[in-house]
Design an enzyme around this catalytic site. Structure first.
Site, mmCIF file in Angstrom:
data_model
loop_
_atom_site.group_PDB
_atom_site.id
_atom_site.type_symbol
_atom_site.label_atom_id
_atom_site.label_comp_id
_atom_site.label_asym_id
_atom_site.label_seq_id
_atom_site.Cartn_x
_atom_site.Cartn_y
_atom_site.Cartn_z
ATOM 1 N N ARG A 1 0.789 -1.232 0.000
ATOM 2 C CA ARG A 1 0.000 0.000 0.000
ATOM 3 C C ARG A 1 0.827 1.292 0.000
ATOM 4 O O ARG A 1 0.258 2.372 0.093
ATOM 5 C CB ARG A 1 -0.972 0.026 1.187
ATOM 6 C CG ARG A 1 -1.954 -1.121 1.220
ATOM 7 C CD ARG A 1 -3.135 -0.825 2.107
ATOM 8 N NE ARG A 1 -2.719 -0.430 3.445
ATOM 9 C CZ ARG A 1 -3.492 0.284 4.266
ATOM 10 N NH1 ARG A 1 -4.689 0.674 3.874
ATOM 11 N NH2 ARG A 1 -3.069 0.599 5.469
ATOM 12 N N ASP A 2 2.137 1.199 -0.106
ATOM 13 C CA ASP A 2 2.928 2.429 -0.178
ATOM 14 C C ASP A 2 4.184 2.220 -1.022
ATOM 15 O O ASP A 2 5.278 2.634 -0.642
ATOM 16 C CB ASP A 2 3.310 2.904 1.225
ATOM 17 C CG ASP A 2 3.735 4.376 1.246
ATOM 18 O OD1 ASP A 2 3.411 5.099 0.273
ATOM 19 O OD2 ASP A 2 4.389 4.798 2.212
ATOM 20 N N ILE A 3 4.004 1.569 -2.182
ATOM 21 C CA ILE A 3 5.135 1.379 -3.092
ATOM 22 C C ILE A 3 5.492 2.730 -3.706
ATOM 23 O O ILE A 3 4.635 3.437 -4.236
ATOM 24 C CB ILE A 3 4.776 0.370 -4.201
ATOM 25 C CG1 ILE A 3 4.569 -1.021 -3.582
ATOM 26 C CG2 ILE A 3 5.852 0.335 -5.275
ATOM 27 C CD1 ILE A 3 5.818 -1.625 -2.964
#
Length: 231
Positions: free
Chosen positions: A55-57
């Site tokens: 969820r935070d690439i």
């Protein structure tokens, strides 16, 4: 815990460089950028198979090491079963059609990771974020990366994969990390020779080159234009 009972957390040290730094330095070749994406995609496919979504690439959460690419910072990672899975992350790398209110299912969480990785690959290849806006605009396709200086010779096959990964509509993007991984692995040549632009017809007449001004307050363009127009 320390002998006095105070708890602490032990993290492994990852010896490498932030992909964000490499992008800003234009230090990655096209082949290295694709290799980076392949390895990160393998990591995402592994996570997704086990029901975990990062969820935070983004570039700063990928580390380039001698042993391969490492995905770091799982602070907002979640599973589809969690009620708070809709929030978190960096808006700059969220899909434009992302719904930040409704609870997403596994496919939506996977799409979020895959889209973000596509943006990272675009930046790694071109050295720039694809949009003029600060975040991905709704309904607006990313520009062809071949328009970026130094990228005109990217192969059409590669460009198609890259633009599909960050298409503005989820239905047009890769449905999973596995699908993007297969597309990247199947790529042939990443670059192709660019045919030189044809010279304009001159009917045997060629304009002489304009030389730099030889004296102050003199513009050679004026003299040239006076040879073209009588009035």
């Amino acid at each position: 815990r320390f002998p006095d009972g105070i708890p602490y957390i032990l993290f492994p040290f990852v010896d490498g460089l932030s992909v964000d730094e490499l992008i800003r330095a234009r230090a990655l070749t096209t082949e290295e950028a694709v290799g980076l994406a392949v390895q990160a995609c393998e990591g995402l496919a592994h996570l997704h198979r086990h029901g975990v979504f990062h969820r935070d690439i983004k570039p700063s959460n990928l580390i380039w090491t001698d042993q391969g690419v490492r995905i770091i910072d799982f602070n907002v990672a979640a599973s589809a079963a969690q009620d708070f899975a809709a929030g978190g992350g960096t808006r700059r790398y969220l899909p434009p059609d992302h719904d930040g209110i409704a609870d997403p299912d596994a496919a939506e969480l996977a799409d979020r990771d895959v889209y973000a990785l596509g943006l990272v690959l675009y930046e790694a290849v071109t050295g720039r974020y694809p949009f003029e806006e600060l975040t991905p605009p709704l309904g607006k396709a990313a520009p062809d990366p071949r328009m970026v200086p130094g990228c005109a010779d990217l192969s059409g096959e590669f460009v198609n994969v890259l633009l599909r990964a960050i298409a503005p509509r989820r239905a047009d993007r890769y449905p999973s990390a596995k699908a993007l991984l297969e597309a990247l692995r199947a790529l042939g040549a990443l670059r192709q020779p660019v045919a030189p632009a044809p010279e304009p017809a001159t009917d045997g007449w060629r304009t002489p080159p304009l030389e730099a001004p030889a004296k102050p307050n003199f513009n050679p363009f004026v003299a040239h234009l006076l040879t073209l127009y009588s009035q």
